[in-house]
Write an enzyme that holds these catalytic residues in place. Structure first.
Site, PDB file in Angstrom:
ATOM      1  N   HIS A 145       0.824  -1.207   0.000  1.00  0.00           N
ATOM      2  CA  HIS A 145       0.000   0.000   0.000  1.00  0.00           C
ATOM      3  C   HIS A 145       0.858   1.257   0.000  1.00  0.00           C
ATOM      4  O   HIS A 145       2.072   1.198   0.178  1.00  0.00           O
ATOM      5  CB  HIS A 145      -0.950   0.005   1.204  1.00  0.00           C
ATOM      6  CG  HIS A 145      -0.249   0.019   2.528  1.00  0.00           C
ATOM      7  ND1 HIS A 145       0.277   1.169   3.091  1.00  0.00           N
ATOM      8  CD2 HIS A 145       0.020  -0.982   3.399  1.00  0.00           C
ATOM      9  CE1 HIS A 145       0.823   0.877   4.257  1.00  0.00           C
ATOM     10  NE2 HIS A 145       0.693  -0.433   4.471  1.00  0.00           N
ATOM     11  N   CYS A 161       3.134  -4.854   6.623  1.00  0.00           N
ATOM     12  CA  CYS A 161       2.881  -4.525   5.220  1.00  0.00           C
ATOM     13  C   CYS A 161       4.121  -3.975   4.535  1.00  0.00           C
ATOM     14  O   CYS A 161       5.086  -3.604   5.177  1.00  0.00           O
ATOM     15  CB  CYS A 161       1.756  -3.496   5.113  1.00  0.00           C
ATOM     16  SG  CYS A 161       0.164  -4.093   5.701  1.00  0.00           S
TER      17      CYS A 161
END
Length: 185
Positions: A145, A161
């Site tokens: 992301h 992440c």
């Protein structure tokens, strides 16, 4: 006086060459590691996958870089990333992109809430930790992301992440199909 200046210059040049020669010889004797200007380790898709499939991504947590190859192998790109803040939060292995979203919302995971009970749901916007785009992996709660906090890129700063600058995740999002294979190393 001119001959003395030339002699002094010649002596200094000889001294400099003598002092640097051992360093140059040692550098030449070391095996060459190919790196680009940002010190990312160069990767090749065939070291990680049997075929390119729809597309392939390798996220290298050591060099903090994400490598992308298009399905036809004609497009290769490298992006700087943020990586998980600790070894315990780092998941390695093979996964794939299962969903993509522009303007993702964010909900903290139970383990995030354990560490910080003040966290709460965030709709899309400038305070959202997922930035402007998100690609969801087949592993629950693991994403590739963007981020609005550009200080995180190039550092161990995530809860698992892989984060990119917003403009770079927008570019990657546009060229990555759902189903692209991903390896985190």
């Amino acid at each position: 006086m001119t001959s003395r200046a030339v002699s002094r210059r010649a002596a200094l040049a000889t001294l400099a060459a003598t002092l640097t020669a051992p360093t140059l010889l040692r550098a030449q004797a070391r095996p060459t590691v190919r790196r680009n200007t940002s010190s990312f380790s160069q990767q090749h898709w065939s070291d990680h996958f049997d075929s390119l499939g729809a597309a392939a991504i390798v996220a290298d947590t050591t060099s903090r870089a994400l490598h992308f190859w298009s399905g036809d192998g004609q497009d290769y790109r490298v992006y700087p990333t943020s990586v998980p803040i600790s070894e315990e939060l780092t998941k390695r292995g093979y996964t794939r992109v299962v969903r993509k979203k522009i303007g993702p919302d964010w909900t903290p995971t139970p383990s995030m809430l354990e560490r910080n009970p003040d966290l709460h749901y965030m709709p899309p916007g400038p305070d959202n930790p997922l930035g402007t785009h998100a690609m969801y992996l087949s592993w629950p709660a693991y994403l590739i992301h963007g981020t609005h906090d550009t200080r995180k890129i190039g550092r161990p700063s995530s809860d698992g992440c892989i984060g990119l600058y917003n403009e770079m995740i927008a570019e990657l999002y546009a060229i990555t199909p759902v189903g692209a294979q991903v390896r985190i190393i």
